[in-house]
Structures are given as structure tokens and as C-alpha cells.
Design a protein around this motif. Structure first.
Motif, short mmCIF file in Angstrom:
data_model
loop_
_atom_site.label_atom_id
_atom_site.label_comp_id
_atom_site.label_asym_id
_atom_site.label_seq_id
_atom_site.Cartn_x
_atom_site.Cartn_y
_atom_site.Cartn_z
N CYS A 200 52.49 26.98 78.08
CA CYS A 200 51.73 25.68 78.21
C CYS A 200 52.28 24.45 78.11
O CYS A 200 52.01 23.49 78.80
CB CYS A 200 50.67 26.12 76.98
N ASP A 201 53.26 24.32 77.22
CA ASP A 201 54.03 23.04 76.84
C ASP A 201 54.76 22.69 78.33
O ASP A 201 54.83 21.56 78.52
CB ASP A 201 55.09 23.23 75.83
N LYS A 202 55.03 23.57 78.93
CA LYS A 202 55.90 23.46 80.15
C LYS A 202 54.83 23.21 81.40
O LYS A 202 55.31 22.93 82.43
CB LYS A 202 56.76 24.48 80.58
N GLY A 203 53.38 23.18 81.22
CA GLY A 203 52.43 23.08 82.23
C GLY A 203 52.17 24.10 83.19
O GLY A 203 51.45 23.94 83.98
N ILE A 204 53.00 25.18 82.77
CA ILE A 204 52.69 26.38 83.79
C ILE A 204 51.41 27.01 83.45
O ILE A 204 50.69 27.42 84.38
CB ILE A 204 53.81 27.32 83.59
N LEU A 205 50.89 27.13 82.30
CA LEU A 205 49.49 27.68 81.81
C LEU A 205 48.74 26.49 81.23
O LEU A 205 49.14 25.66 80.33
CB LEU A 205 49.68 28.75 80.85
N THR A 206 47.37 26.50 81.45
CA THR A 206 46.44 25.81 80.66
C THR A 206 45.43 26.51 80.21
O THR A 206 44.85 27.39 80.77
CB THR A 206 46.00 24.77 81.69
N LYS A 207 45.33 26.46 78.66
CA LYS A 207 44.19 27.22 77.92
C LYS A 207 43.07 26.98 78.36
O LYS A 207 42.48 25.63 78.45
CB LYS A 207 44.59 27.02 76.55
N ILE A 208 42.24 27.99 78.89
CA ILE A 208 40.58 27.77 79.14
C ILE A 208 39.88 27.95 77.83
O ILE A 208 39.11 27.44 77.51
CB ILE A 208 40.26 28.59 80.36
N LYS A 209 40.20 29.37 77.42
CA LYS A 209 39.62 29.90 76.23
C LYS A 209 40.48 31.05 75.53
O LYS A 209 41.53 31.26 76.36
CB LYS A 209 38.19 30.57 76.42
N SER A 210 40.00 31.55 74.50
CA SER A 210 40.88 32.49 73.90
C SER A 210 41.46 33.66 74.67
O SER A 210 40.68 34.48 75.41
CB SER A 210 40.36 32.83 72.80
#
Lengths: 220, 220
Positions: A200-210
């Protein structure tokens, strides 16, 4: 359990796939069966107990547990209705329960005599193929799990590989849960969470929900 | 291959355990068999090829290989004479070769028709039980490997657990080799070597010769 209720349940068991209610009635007569009830929290079998019958869970859920050297108990697997118990340990050189089996709900188990079952497989090819399918499917699951971890040594490789294989339309769900996935990856739950945060920090993933994330492929 | 030579080899195959030469001759007639030769280095099967027969390696050695996402090829397993090829993938939901199979020596494979083999298992309980034993043993090996890695998450836990289970009279051998053990532990070879050196530095192990160590339990 009423006979009709048993037949209905058995028609849903993969081991009896292709059998209609009448055929199930007939084959049950030859299998010298027993049904036993276990209470929630009861240990159904201990690791090392002889496995001398074909056993199927009819209702309720059980868990397979093992003790670590340090005394901690860990859950290896959950077993749900219609599954064979320890299919790879009924034949072969080790014919004992590989784990402690604990009933996590009030549950019913069906016990079939092994010799009678062998005879039945020789008489009915459907039963033979169903049993071979059940053992083989278990082996295939185990193989895939080992290869996955073997091919992907680092936790980063495991997570990226999981994402590549399971993403749908640019979204990825960590299923059934982070804890369960950590077991499959053979890493601790905190390490897996840390790796996901890192992506997430690297911008590869973005959290939508749990447990659900958007995949930003341009950053991969 | 001369018929007599084939019968002699087959009497050593676990799948035909308990059969004498005469019985092997008889059963072979029903199995619609073929023998194929492969040259050293030849790819016998590609990952994904349909697995439609019962296949046994009669002579020579083969290796199972897989490609990583980055294109590297890694050896998953070596297969030696008398073994069934991919026993868990003949039945079950995935009936394809799980890896590329490459002959590492000139070798001979025996192919048996699957439908004929099913019939033969229904007629002869020995063959049925032998086949169930073979699939089950494979599943048991895979299970044990997964549990080992699951119970012992860190490389330190894996090595200490391996030492506790395999030491003999205060000595431990890392068998068959550090590389092979690293595969089983699902870690890299350098990490495993580093961990062993660390145990030597702490005085827990003393090197006797390559791969063999004295265990100094008082330091454990």
C-alpha cells in the motif's frame, strides 16, 4: 437420525456422487455403518489413534490441531460436513490420525467398515472412482500449496504471486482471511499484514475495504 | 526389452507388490501396456499435458521442473525407477501433468491403460490396495512436509526441530544434502547454511565432517 434424513445427507457427500437415494440405501446395507455424536469441544480423535474406518463428517464442524514443541496448540485445518476425515491416512504406510480432531460444534460422524468398503469399491466402479478422486484431490491441494511456497520463497514473492493469480479486473481480495492466507503462505499473520501495508505504501495496492484492495498495476 | 526382463522389473514395482511372475504375466495381458524409451535430456511431458494413463518409470531417472515467473527453472523432485508418475494427478479434478518431466538419463517408461487398470483393481484386491497405498503415501509425505514448515515458522525453529527429530546418539547429519533440506524447509540454501554456522558459533553444533555434526546438548 431418521433413515430418510441420513439418505438425504448422504446423497450430498462427494464420495457417493452419482448414487440415487435407493442406491444409497442398498449400499449402506453392505457397509456395516455406525453414526456417532460428539459434543462441542470434545476431542473426537487424538493424534496417533489408529484410523481403521472410513469416516465422514455428516454435520457440525471439526478442527485439526497440533501441539508445538513449546506446548502451544495450533489449528491446522477446519473440516466441514460431507468431507472424508484424513483421506490420505486410511491407506498407505501411516494409518493413524495425523492431528488431534476436535469437534467445534455438536456434530455427527458416519463410520464405515473399511473391509466392506473395499468390497463395495470392487463391485461399484462409481464408488471406486469417487474414492480415488477424493484422495487425489487432497493430494493435489497439498502439492499446489507446497509448490506455491517453493516457487515463492520470500513473503514479497508469495504476495505478488497470489495477487497475479487471483486478481479480478484490477481488484484483489485476501481470502478467506489474512490469518488463513498466512497459514497457506507458511508465514506469521503479522508478517503478511506488514507486507500488504508495504505494498500500500508503495502505491501498488489501495485499500477499498477490509480484505479488499484495488491493484495499481502501473506501480507493480 | 525382453518379456522376462520386464516381468523381473515389474516384480519390484510397489504397485505390483504381492504378485509373482506368473501373475504379473497374466495381469499385463489385461492392461494394454506400452513401453516407451526416452533419451537423456528429453522432455517426456510438459506441464499441462493430459495425464490419461498409469505411468511407471522402469529405468533411468527423471526430474520434475517448473518455471518461475522470472523465467528461472527449478527442480521440484527427482523420480527414480519403479515409481508411479504423478500418482495424485491420475484421478481427481486436475488430470494434467503438474510439472515438466525431463529424463535425466536414457530411460524407459511403462504406460498402462487407465480403464483397463480400473477393471483390474476391481478384480484383484491386492492391486486396489497397492494403488491406494501409493496415492496415500504420496499424500502423507506432502502432509508431513507442510506440517513441518507450518509448526516451525522460522528457520531456527525448522533446524532445531529437524535436529531433535533426527539426531542419533548426539550426532546429526543433514541428509541427503543441505540443498535438498533447504527445499524441504522452503528456505534458500544460503539461509540454511547460515543458520547451521550460527548454531556452530553458539556451540550447539560442532562440525565433524561435511554434513555431519556433534550435538552439544548442554548449549541447546
Amino acid at each position: 437420525m431418521k433413515p430418510q434424513e441420513l439418505y438425504e445427507i448422504m446423497s450430498k457427500i462427494p464420495l457417493f456422487k452419482g448414487f440415487n437415494i435407493e442406491e444409497i440405501k442398498e449400499i449402506l446395507k453392505t457397509l456395516n455403518f455406525q453414526i456417532k455424536n460428539y459434543k462441542k469441544g470434545e476431542t473426537v480423535f487424538f493424534r496417533g489413534d489408529a484410523l481403521e474406518q472410513i469416516i465422514i463428517i455428516l454435520s457440525g464442524t471439526s478442527k485439526g490441531e497440533m501441539q508445538k514443541f513449546n506446548g502451544d496448540t495450533i489449528t491446522i485445518d477446519y473440516i466441514t460436513p460431507y468431507q472424508l476425515i484424513a483421506p490420505a491416512f486410511i491407506f498407505g504406510s501411516s494409518r493413524t490420525f495425523p492431528v488431534d480432531l476436535i469437534s467445534t460444534e455438536n456434530s455427527k460422524f458416519l463410520f464405515l467398515n473399511k473391509d466392506n468398503f473395499l468390497n463395495a469399491m470392487q463391485k461399484d466402479e462409481r464408488l471406486l472412482v469417487n474414492f480415488l478422486d477424493e484422495i487425489s484431490n487432497k493430494g493435489q491441494l497439498l502439492s499446489k500449496r507446497i509448490w506455491f511456497n517453493f516457487m515463492n520463497k520470500t513473503i514479497n514473492e508469495k504476495v505478488l504471486s497470489y495477487i497475479k493469480e487471483n486478481q479480478k479486473n484490477g481488484y484483489i481480495s485476501f481470502k478467506p482471511s489474512i490469518s488463513e492466507l498466512a497459514k497457506k503462505f507458511e508465514v506469521t499473520r503479522p508478517s503478511l499484514s506488514r507486507e500488504i501495508s508495504f505494498l500500500c505504501d508503495k502505491g501498488i495496492l489501495t485499500k477499498i475495504k477490509s480484505g479488499k484492495y484495488k491493484l495499481n498495476c502501473e506501480n507493480l
